[in-house]
Design an enzyme around this catalytic site. Sequence first.
Site, short mmCIF file in Angstrom:
data_model
loop_
_atom_site.label_atom_id
_atom_site.label_comp_id
_atom_site.label_asym_id
_atom_site.label_seq_id
_atom_site.Cartn_x
_atom_site.Cartn_y
_atom_site.Cartn_z
N HIS A 71 91.71 49.47 18.41
CA HIS A 71 93.08 49.98 18.41
C HIS A 71 93.45 50.55 17.04
O HIS A 71 94.12 51.57 16.93
CB HIS A 71 94.06 48.87 18.77
CG HIS A 71 93.84 48.28 20.12
ND1 HIS A 71 94.29 48.88 21.27
CD2 HIS A 71 93.22 47.15 20.51
CE1 HIS A 71 93.95 48.14 22.31
NE2 HIS A 71 93.30 47.09 21.88
N ASP B 186 101.03 50.61 21.73
CA ASP B 186 99.92 50.81 22.64
C ASP B 186 100.18 50.13 23.98
O ASP B 186 101.31 49.72 24.27
CB ASP B 186 98.62 50.30 22.01
CG ASP B 186 98.52 48.78 22.03
OD1 ASP B 186 99.58 48.12 21.98
OD2 ASP B 186 97.40 48.25 22.10
#
Length: 494
Positions: free
Chosen positions: A23, A125
């Site tokens: 990420h 996210d």
Amino acid sequence: MSIMNTATHNYHAAILCPPGLGHIIPFLELTKKLVSHKKITKLTIFVASIKNNSSKPQIATNIVQSLMKHDLFHIIHIIHLPPIDIPTNTNTGTQLAMLMRELIPHICHEISTMTSPKPTILITDLFGSLVMPIAEKFNMSKLVFFTSNAWNVALTLHTPTLDEVVEGEYTDQKECIQIPGCNPISPCDLFTPLLDRNDRLYHEYLQICEQIRKVDGIFVNTFHELEAKTIVALRSGKISKVPVYPIGPLIREAKKQSCEDENRDYVIDWLDKQEEESVIYVSLGSGYTMSHEQVKDMALGLELSGKKFVWSLTPPSTKAGDDHYLMAGENAESNGIAISQASVSSFPDEFYKIRSKGLVVMDWAPQLEILKHSSTGGFLSHCGWNSILECVSCGVPIVAWPLFADQMMNAEIIAKEIGIGVRLNVTQSANVVGSEEIAKTICKIMDKEDIEGCAMRKRVKELKHIAEKAWSQDGPSFCEMTNAFVRISQTRGV
């Protein structure tokens, strides 16, 4: 609309950066695009971390070092949120969901105490969408950045519908899972949260999907030519009305050589001595630990293939798994060492037999530099989406060994949809691949005489040239991001 026109709005963006190297890397690259292309006038980055996870200092270093070279660094403010104590006796996805819920009061406190202008946009996210009530509290526009593929975006948006119409476990369905306008998904290839409807992670994921259905826009780290069919489906209105913006590929930059890069020099010097496209690079990701059986079969497969190799791995375990995913990369800039300098007492005998035929690097290898090197002819990968985008950007075909999360879907995309790789036949119960299967597949993508392999190499090189233009001035990804901010200004009055 030009860059200057979009910059006239006072966009103060708040980004929640989740833990996990898969990420962090694309979020860093997104941040750099927002800053360098003047899409925002102020940027606040909230860095999340888990208590007793020593990766926080390294993450902070990566963020600062990656952004300091930009002229507009002064508009960036980094806030380290308090480390959260999360139980470790559950899966990675549930840990992320728990982390995000615990962060809500801390983020609210930080925003409440900010001087004007307060954030007008919140970007996070998939799992970070659980903090979206914060955006509603402070009247912020809501953007979700998918660090995975557009197919996963479609699945996420369609999951609440599937939850209503599908009876029993998805994995027990006789037919493939259907998403309007998209390729069907084999039940065994579904994103990990959908594999057990009785697990807490499934119910967390359902709430995530509902939150994402209400956002103002979705950035996804892909580009049109890579997933044209899926992107058309996402924009048809048959899955969701949420605007989707393909802004990829966002990948890390290759490191410039420095006097401290001894391990990088060691690997690149070795590659310099090999023939063009003669080396297979092997890595199953920084967050995954191979089992002894997997290491044994990989070693035998590499030996049978007869190819030179660079193999990046950590010492094996009695049981394979992704337990270290949220801590992956914590020492990525300093602890990668060549095999000759590391203790390898835990490796099976088959591993030692092949050491003279290639290069083994413990813990971390300079992946992008390896993929860019002319000697590299293929990548045996776990099919993390970042790795796939790096392969595409470097023009390298893939041998796919997917392991968890969205990697099975990723493997299907590269093998069936865009034709730049071959998926290994994996024994699902133990994630094991036979050595002959490994050798045969490596040879398929690398041998010049293999017709299918030649087609894959040609296709991935075509995509490489397309990817290079995506973020050029007025390139498609550049324009997609511009369009996203124009739409926000029109619909939210930012």
